[in-house]
Design a protein around this motif. Structure first.
Motif, mmCIF file in Angstrom:
data_model
loop_
_atom_site.group_PDB
_atom_site.id
_atom_site.type_symbol
_atom_site.label_atom_id
_atom_site.label_comp_id
_atom_site.label_asym_id
_atom_site.label_seq_id
_atom_site.Cartn_x
_atom_site.Cartn_y
_atom_site.Cartn_z
ATOM 1 N N GLY A 1 -3.267 -60.105 -120.753
ATOM 2 C CA GLY A 1 -3.789 -58.824 -121.208
ATOM 3 C C GLY A 1 -3.199 -57.599 -120.552
ATOM 4 N N TRP A 2 -2.140 -57.774 -119.754
ATOM 5 C CA TRP A 2 -1.508 -56.640 -119.095
ATOM 6 C C TRP A 2 -0.368 -56.122 -119.966
ATOM 7 N N THR A 3 -0.366 -54.812 -120.207
ATOM 8 C CA THR A 3 0.663 -54.200 -121.057
ATOM 9 C C THR A 3 1.316 -53.035 -120.324
ATOM 10 N N ARG A 4 2.519 -52.692 -120.753
ATOM 11 C CA ARG A 4 3.260 -51.586 -120.141
ATOM 12 C C ARG A 4 2.749 -50.252 -120.680
ATOM 13 N N THR A 5 2.563 -49.298 -119.781
ATOM 14 C CA THR A 5 2.204 -47.945 -120.177
ATOM 15 C C THR A 5 3.479 -47.173 -120.510
ATOM 16 N N ALA A 6 3.315 -45.942 -120.947
ATOM 17 C CA ALA A 6 4.470 -45.107 -121.255
ATOM 18 C C ALA A 6 5.328 -44.872 -120.026
ATOM 19 N N ALA A 7 4.715 -44.926 -118.864
ATOM 20 C CA ALA A 7 5.455 -44.721 -117.618
ATOM 21 C C ALA A 7 6.101 -46.011 -117.123
ATOM 22 N N GLY A 8 5.916 -47.103 -117.900
ATOM 23 C CA GLY A 8 6.533 -48.362 -117.512
ATOM 24 C C GLY A 8 5.717 -49.185 -116.548
ATOM 25 N N ARG A 9 4.468 -48.792 -116.304
ATOM 26 C CA ARG A 9 3.614 -49.523 -115.377
ATOM 27 C C ARG A 9 2.660 -50.437 -116.130
ATOM 28 N N LEU A 10 2.263 -51.531 -115.495
ATOM 29 C CA LEU A 10 1.335 -52.471 -116.096
ATOM 30 C C LEU A 10 -0.100 -51.955 -115.981
ATOM 31 N N ALA A 11 -0.865 -52.157 -117.044
ATOM 32 C CA ALA A 11 -2.269 -51.756 -117.040
ATOM 33 C C ALA A 11 -3.045 -52.713 -117.928
ATOM 34 N N LYS A 12 -4.336 -52.821 -117.641
ATOM 35 C CA LYS A 12 -5.228 -53.660 -118.440
ATOM 36 C C LYS A 12 -6.567 -52.942 -118.560
ATOM 37 N N ASN A 13 -7.005 -52.727 -119.805
ATOM 38 C CA ASN A 13 -8.250 -51.994 -120.055
ATOM 39 C C ASN A 13 -8.234 -50.633 -119.365
ATOM 40 N N GLY A 14 -7.047 -50.010 -119.381
ATOM 41 C CA GLY A 14 -6.902 -48.680 -118.804
ATOM 42 C C GLY A 14 -6.776 -48.652 -117.292
ATOM 43 N N ARG A 15 -6.765 -49.817 -116.665
ATOM 44 C CA ARG A 15 -6.690 -49.873 -115.199
ATOM 45 C C ARG A 15 -5.296 -50.335 -114.782
ATOM 46 N N PRO A 16 -4.562 -49.524 -114.011
ATOM 47 C CA PRO A 16 -3.206 -49.919 -113.597
ATOM 48 C C PRO A 16 -3.237 -51.054 -112.578
#
Length: 483
Positions: A310-325
């Motif tokens: 469930g971890w996805t890349r944000t626009a900044a290239g960082r991993l986040a899940k449910n809005g939590r980096p």
């Protein structure tokens, strides 16, 4: 020679356990190949819930009194009493309550435990025995010795040096060693030299006879005619914080982070050259040691595993899940080994490339201990240790309550490990090694911790030979001076 000051020579304190070997004996001793040999006891037998030690006749304390079974039993009870808060003794004794009985006529000391413990001989049997004169005045043990050992502390200076003088008539050392052997020094002076480069210089000039060197100074000691004894260590033993609310409480994240690491690259950094990735949590030579890591560490595509969790890349290239980096605080201390900051830096770089937001912190040793055992403010901690000589030594760090009630500072909860430990505790001595190894394999599969590399330090002797035990401890009766 020692690298740090010894503020107390109490053999049951955290500081005095090392130098205690010069002035105190234990019921049994461990030979270089790991087998048990005689000490104060000439015979012994044990199950997982009881042990009986038969004392060697004629043993005397340094004040001349005869050592009795009652005196040994008193020392065991004193060392085990929680009210005395004796950290050094607690690190040796079995982690279960026990009762002690003595029979002076038969010369036997009998122990019964409240719960199974498979290594009673290798725990109770290795505790330094303090004689009654020391137990009558335990505060005196900081600056004086009261044991049956081959030497007596005869000189103490704050910050060192410390002087020990040999005892005449001593005949009950490991496997019957005596102080009458030719070449055994009549006097041992332990100087405090914190810098390894200085220790190496003193070895080369002959101003010290024995010293341990761990770092790059070993290279200039090679081929100089010095006696050597290699000491196995584990470099970079890494724990992952699984306390509630921490990102590594999720086993899928732990497994992915471990799978992403280049273990060979980490090992090379850890030992400053071509390293060997560690196969077990304890050092080579520990009881039940096996090469468990290769077959049990997670082997998967780390990025894909994180996406599946469930971890996805944000626009900044960082991993986040449910809005939590995915933020990680990675801590270490150069006080535990000069290469550890570099090991942690390589870990941080790998996890950053994976998409984690990693904060790398290098702490002083007191700050590191505070983060681990008090604040709990870390996600991964990289340390270095020879580990424990027995697999049971790791149990409180991988199970049970967190500080201050226990030692499980990373909050590890692994039901498979706990079940296998419960089974191993029922099996006597090394008969349970297979079960202990399956328990450790479970820790690897869950990525509960990661040992980085098998390391070595070396004990050197200038015109001196000696024998060492696990962890590099010098056997006093083995020292021989040569012209």
């Amino acid at each position: 020679m020692a690298s740090t000051e010894t503020p107390s020579f109490h053999p049951y304190s955290a500081f005095g356990a090392g130098p205690a070997r010069y002035a105190y004996d234990s019921l049994v001793n461990v030979d270089a190949d790991g087998t048990l040999v005689t000490g104060l006891a000439s015979a012994w037998q044990a199950t997982t819930t009881s042990a009986v030690f038969t004392l060697r006749p004629g043993v005397t304390c340094s004040d001349g009194t005869v050592l009795t079974a009652t005196a040994v039993a008193r020392a065991l009870r004193y060392a085990a009493d929680p009210a005395n808060q004796l950290a050094g003794a607690q690190a040796v004794l079995p982690g279960v309550p026990f009762t002690v009985a003595a029979d002076d006529a038969a010369g036997t000391v009998s122990v019964a435990t409240a719960a199974p413990h498979p290594f009673l001989t290798r725990t109770l049997g290795l505790l330094p025995i303090v004689c009654p004169a020391g137990l009558d005045r335990p505060q005196s043990l900081d600056r004086a010795t009261a044991g049956t050992g081959p030497y007596v502390l005869t000189g103490y200076t704050v910050g060192g040096p410390y002087e020990f003088t040999v005892r005449e008539g001593y005949t009950w050392g490991p496997a019957g060693a005596t102080t009458a052997a030719p070449g055994l020094p009549a006097r041992i002076v332990i100087s405090v030299v914190p810098q390894e480069s200085t220790a190496a210089n003193l070895l080369l000039t002959g101003d010290v006879n024995i010293a341990t060197v761990r770092g790059p100074d070993r290279a200039r000691l090679t081929g100089r005619g010095l006696a050597t004894a290699d000491v196995a260590t584990v470099v970079g033993l890494t724990f992952f914080n699984q306390r509630p609310g921490r990102p590594l409480a999720d086993p899928a994240v732990r497994r992915a982070l471990v799978a992403a690491l280049d273990r060979q690259g980490l090992a090379n950094v850890a030992v400053g050259g071509t390293g060997r990735p560690a196969g077990d949590f304890g050092a080579v030579g520990a009881v039940c040691h096996a090469d468990l890591a290769p077959a049990n560490l997670p082997a998967q595509d780390a990025a894909e595993a994180l996406r599946a969790a469930g971890w996805t890349r944000t626009a900044a290239g960082r991993l986040a899940k449910n809005g939590r980096p995915l933020r990680l605080r990675l801590i270490t201390s150069p006080d535990l080994g000069p290469t550890l900051p570099s090991v942690a830096e390589l870990m941080a770089r790998t996890w950053t490339e994976l998409g984690a937001d990693v904060r790398l912190v290098s702490e002083s040793l007191p700050a590191l201990v505070n983060a681990m055992y008090q604040e709990g403010d870390f996600d991964a901690v990289v340390g270095s240790t020879p580990g424990f000589p027995l697999p049971v030594g790791f149990v409180p760090f991988f199970s049970g309550p967190p500080p201050a009630q226990g030692l499980n500072f990373a909050g590890v909860t692994d039901p498979e490990y706990d079940a296998l430990v419960a089974q191993a505790l029922q099996e006597p001595d090394t008969a349970g090694c297979g079960t202990w190894n399956r328990a450790s394999a479970a820790l690897f599969r869950s990525a509960d911790a990661l040992p980085v590399a098998d390391g070595r330090s070396t004990v050197y002797g200038y015109r001196t030979t000696f024998a060492t035990t696990f962890g590099g401890e010098i056997v006093p009766t083995s020292i021989r001076l040569h012209r």
